[in-house]
Design an enzyme around this catalytic site. Structure first.
Site, short mmCIF file in Angstrom:
data_model
loop_
_atom_site.label_atom_id
_atom_site.label_comp_id
_atom_site.label_asym_id
_atom_site.label_seq_id
_atom_site.Cartn_x
_atom_site.Cartn_y
_atom_site.Cartn_z
CD GLU A 246 -2.17 -1.08 3.20
OE1 GLU A 246 -1.61 0.19 3.64
OE2 GLU A 246 -2.58 -1.88 3.46
CE LYS B 227 5.20 4.70 7.45
NZ LYS B 227 5.18 6.24 7.65
CG ASP C 209 4.30 12.44 6.04
OD1 ASP C 209 4.28 12.09 6.89
OD2 ASP C 209 4.67 13.02 5.14
CE1 TYR D 145 -3.21 2.21 9.54
CE2 TYR D 145 -2.94 4.20 7.80
CZ TYR D 145 -2.58 3.39 9.41
OH TYR D 145 -2.02 4.48 10.23
CE LYS E 77 9.40 6.76 5.67
NZ LYS E 77 10.22 7.06 6.87
CB CYS F 156 29.36 45.60 -3.09
SG CYS F 156 27.31 45.45 -3.52
CB CYS G 220 26.97 49.80 -3.76
SG CYS G 220 28.32 48.94 -2.05
CB CYS H 220 28.40 44.85 0.58
SG CYS H 220 28.21 46.89 0.59
CB CYS I 7 25.41 48.55 0.05
SG CYS I 7 25.04 47.70 -1.38
S1 IVH Z 1 -0.41 0.04 8.85
C1 IVH Z 1 1.47 -2.35 12.08
N1 IVH Z 1 -0.62 1.31 6.97
O1 IVH Z 1 2.64 5.22 9.12
C2 IVH Z 1 0.48 -1.52 11.07
N2 IVH Z 1 0.22 2.22 8.21
O2 IVH Z 1 5.33 4.73 11.07
C3 IVH Z 1 0.52 -0.06 11.40
N3 IVH Z 1 1.22 4.96 8.20
O3 IVH Z 1 1.25 4.93 12.79
C4 IVH Z 1 0.34 0.85 10.38
N4 IVH Z 1 0.01 4.12 6.09
O4 IVH Z 1 0.17 6.65 10.49
C5 IVH Z 1 -0.12 1.58 7.75
N5 IVH Z 1 -1.12 2.26 5.35
C6 IVH Z 1 -0.26 2.43 5.99
C7 IVH Z 1 -0.21 2.99 6.50
C8 IVH Z 1 0.33 3.59 7.84
C9 IVH Z 1 0.53 5.80 7.24
C10 IVH Z 1 1.57 5.62 8.58
C11 IVH Z 1 1.07 5.23 9.97
C12 IVH Z 1 1.63 4.59 11.18
C13 IVH Z 1 2.91 4.76 10.77
C14 IVH Z 1 3.86 3.70 11.17
#
Ligand code: IVH
Length: 686
Positions: free
Chosen positions: A126, A128, A130, A241, A329, A423, A426, A441, A446
């Site tokens: 999935e 991730k 933010d 999720y 990441k 400069c 100036c 300068c 200036c």
């Molecule tokens: S699963 C035990 N799925 O990432 C499973 N987390 O670093 C933990 N997060 O606190 C969460 N997207 O805030 C999961 N598709 C995703 C996610 C996700 C973002 C965040 C979540 C968690 C943090 C962990």
């Protein structure tokens, strides 16, 4: 409202009204789901609005038929005094990170070893997100409680806020006749989309509110409002999720769980890739990385989860993270482009800053055409030449910078940059003090320095003069109407009207803005003078310590250094500034024109505000990821806290980012509370 209220011969019984209300609620829940979750509406917005208005009218006329889960309640409830806390029935764990394909392969090997299997494992992968993790608890099919992740064990109750998020179902959808699970805990990420974030910040700027540093902070701040009516106005969204506890049928795989949640009305990310083997996970990671900048929300990696729930159970968890999931990441936001030229800018204190003009390139969705090269040493260290192809990086809201030169792209046509000996503005002499990175300068008069000083004087945090933008300052200085910020107070409408793009009305407004700002908190006055090393926070320290301009001006070097947070370099710079005859004269002229610095305790004495940060002393160390250090500093200070450079027994909190250094050790020996970024954000947005 539509004029079809049946005021007909037969009075409507309460029963009939109740039925209409129920039908409307059911319909509106359904249309909400079609619109927000499936992105596939069945009726027009106008029709939706009509139904909603009809429902709200009926509910207003019949308070006895109120329902906390009505689709009309997304507007927020009366403010809370404080957040209650709640223990999660199953801890909300975090995730281990992977930064390379190798890390991911290691993870796969560990999973197999732990399970004692050789067969390929199926993963569901999935994006991730933010954002901010939340838990939603449904009892009897209704949203009963929503909380933040908090420290993983206990979170804060934010039910009213979460109710305002349109993509969160208030009532679970079940096929006709089916009972909803008696208890269902759903986990997901609350976030703000990038388009919505831009609009939100533009609006805040218009209303003179500080913009949020990034969508994640905006989402965190919005979720942690005591007044849910404010939350209701923020464009929050959710993707779900996972699950916590469930009383009812338990799905057999992660993917089935997501599908089940979708049927119940939850929003699931459409990019989830079900049941793939490790080679496909690697492909998926690259696919996501390539498309991340075209998404309307921030993602910072891929979450890879063992799909089979039974295997998940067998794998279990370590203290903070499950063994069955991993976050792979993405790399920081970087792009390559060409250096077209290197120009030199002259700042307020005369410092010459080389800036690379770049062939415009989109970095993380933002067009970058300049990047700072900081100073001469930096250029030499990185050996950046005009014509080079370089890697540029943008992190959050900071100025983009050149990371490195791609040497393999050199053609031999590149030219080495020379810092100018005079400069560029100036033509005055340039000096570089021993031990300093910047060339300066030396001409106080200036025009570039004068302009920058005036811009600083008029900026937010200083005199905050509305309508005095950079273009106007340029004109005023170039036409020699003013030569110092002290001259601003003598500007009149007639003079201003003669300038480009200055009508009588803008001229009048500007004069008024200048004149009406004469009573100014001491801290802002000191900041506005533009003394080197005296930013808003040091200005605040001086104001609190000396409590008057005269005493600040008269303070000896030793006295200045005695203030926690003021080191020898700062003390020197302050003393040097006030020792200059010219500066003292300028200050006198400002005071003579009626400017009155005053001590604003609510503002200057940090201890008097009610933020949990007020009066607390912070030290920052390591690399912060969600905001820059100066951003963090600004935010702490605006909540009434103080940021100092080194850990001592007076330090209340050490904020530790990535790779913290010796400060962390020192804090630990002194038993000082250490916060990670998330905890800092918690305090900031409390
Ligand atoms: S699963 C035990 N799925 O990432 C499973 N987390 O670093 C933990 N997060 O606190 C969460 N997207 O805030 C999961 N598709 C995703 C996610 C996700 C973002 C965040 C979540 C968690 C943090 C962990």
């Amino acid at each position: 409202m539509p004029k079809n209220t049946p005021e007909s011969s037969r009075p409507r019984t309460i029963e009939v009204i109740r039925r209409e209300i129920e039908t409307l609620r059911r319909e509106l829940h359904h249309h909400n789901y079609r619109y927000h979750v499936l992105d596939d509406p069945e009726i027009s917005d106008a029709e939706y609005d009509r139904k909603l208005r009809r429902l709200m009218d009926l509910e207003a006329a019949h308070p006895e038929l109120a329902d906390p889960d009505s689709p009309s309640v997304r507007v927020g409830a009366p403010p809370l005094e404080r957040f209650e806390t709640v223990r999660h029935s199953i801890p909300m764990l975090s995730l281990d990170n992977a930064f390379s394909d190798g890390d991911l392969l290691d993870f796969d090997r560990r999973v197999k070893r732990h399970l004692g299997v050789q067969d390929e494992i199926r993963y569901t992968a999935e994006p991730k997100l933010d954002g901010i993790a939340v838990e939603l608890v449904y009892r009897g099919g209704r949203l009963a409680l929503a909380s933040t992740r908090g420290d993983g064990l206990t979170g804060e109750v934010i039910t009213e806020n979460v109710r305002t998020i349109r993509t969160v179902p208030l009532v679970l959808q079940t096929p006709k006749g089916d009972a909803p699970p008696t208890l269902l805990e759903v986990r997901g990420e609350v976030f703000i989309g990038l388009g919505a974030f831009k609009r939100l910040n533009a609006n805040r700027l218009k209303n003179d509110l500080p913009p949020f540093a990034n969508p994640r902070n905006a989402a965190a701040g919005s979720l942690r409002q005591l007044d849910s009516r404010i939350t209701a106005e923020r464009p929050l969204e959710i993707f779900c999720y996972g699950m916590g506890r469930i009383e009812g049928e338990i799905p057999e795989s992660h993917w089935e769980m997501l599908e089940y949640l979708k049927r119940l009305g939850f929003r699931i990310n459409p990019l989830v890739r079900p049941r793939i083997k490790i080679p496909e996970v690697l492909d998926y990671y690259r696919e996501l990385a390539a498309m991340r900048h075209s998404l309307d929300y921030d993602i910072d990696g891929t979450v890879v989860k063992v799909d089979d729930i039974d295997l998940q159970r067998r794998l279990g968890a370590k203290s903070r993270s499950p063994r069955w999931a991993l976050a792979y990441k993405f790399e920081a936001v970087q792009e390559t482009t060409r250096v077209l030229s290197i120009e030199v800018q002259v700042g307020r204190t005369g410092a010459l800053t080389p800036v690379a003009r770049l062939d415009p390139v989109s970095v993380g969705g933002v067009t970058v055409s300049n990047a700072t090269l900081h100073n001469e040493d930096e250029i030499r260290r990185k050996d950046v030449r005009i014509g080079d192809t370089v890697l540029v990086q943008r992190a959050g809201d900071v100025i983009p910078e050149v990371v490195k030169v791609i040497e393999s792209r050199r053609t031999g046509e590149e030219t080495v940059f020379q810092m100018p000996g005079r400069c560029p503005v100036c033509d005055g002499g340039v000096e570089r003090n021993a031990g300093e990175a910047a060339s300066r300068c030396m001409n106080m008069n200036c025009p570039a320095q004068i302009k920058a000083r005036i811009r600083h004087f008029a900026a937010k945090g200083a005199f905050d003069i509305d309508g005095l933008g950079a273009k106007l300052v340029n004109q005023l200085v170039e036409k020699e109407i003013i030569t110092s910020y002290a001259d601003l107070f003598h500007l009149d409408e007639d003079t201003l009207q003669g300038l480009e793009r200055m009508g009588p009305k803008s001229a009048r407004n500007l004069v008024e803005a200048i004149q009406s700002g004469k009573r100014i908190p001491l801290r802002r006055f000191l900041y506005s003078l533009g003394i080197r090393h005296v930013g808003e926070s040091v200005a605040g320290l001086l104001a609190v310590h000396f409590q008057s301009l005269e005493r600040t001006m008269a303070a000896s070097r030793e006295e200045l250094e005695g203030i926690e947070g003021v080191g020898p370099e700062i003390a020197d710079s302050i003393r040097h500034f006030f020792d200059q005859e010219e500066n003292r004269k300028t200050i006198q002229r400002i005071l003579d024109s009626g400017v009155e610095p005053f001590l604003d305790f609510a503002y200057e004495d940090a201890g008097k505000t009610d933020s949990p940060i007020a009066g607390k002393v912070f030290v920052l160390t390591g690399t912060l990821t969600s905001m820059t250090r100066s951003e963090a500093k600004k935010r702490i200070e605006s909540a009434g806290g103080k940021v100092t450079g080194s850990v001592s027994k007076n330090t209340d909190y050490l904020v530790a980012g990535d790779k913290p250094g010796s400060k962390l050790k020192k804090a630990e020996t002194l038993d000082i509370q250490v916060l990670d970024e998330a905890k800092l954000a918690d305090l900031l947005y409390r």
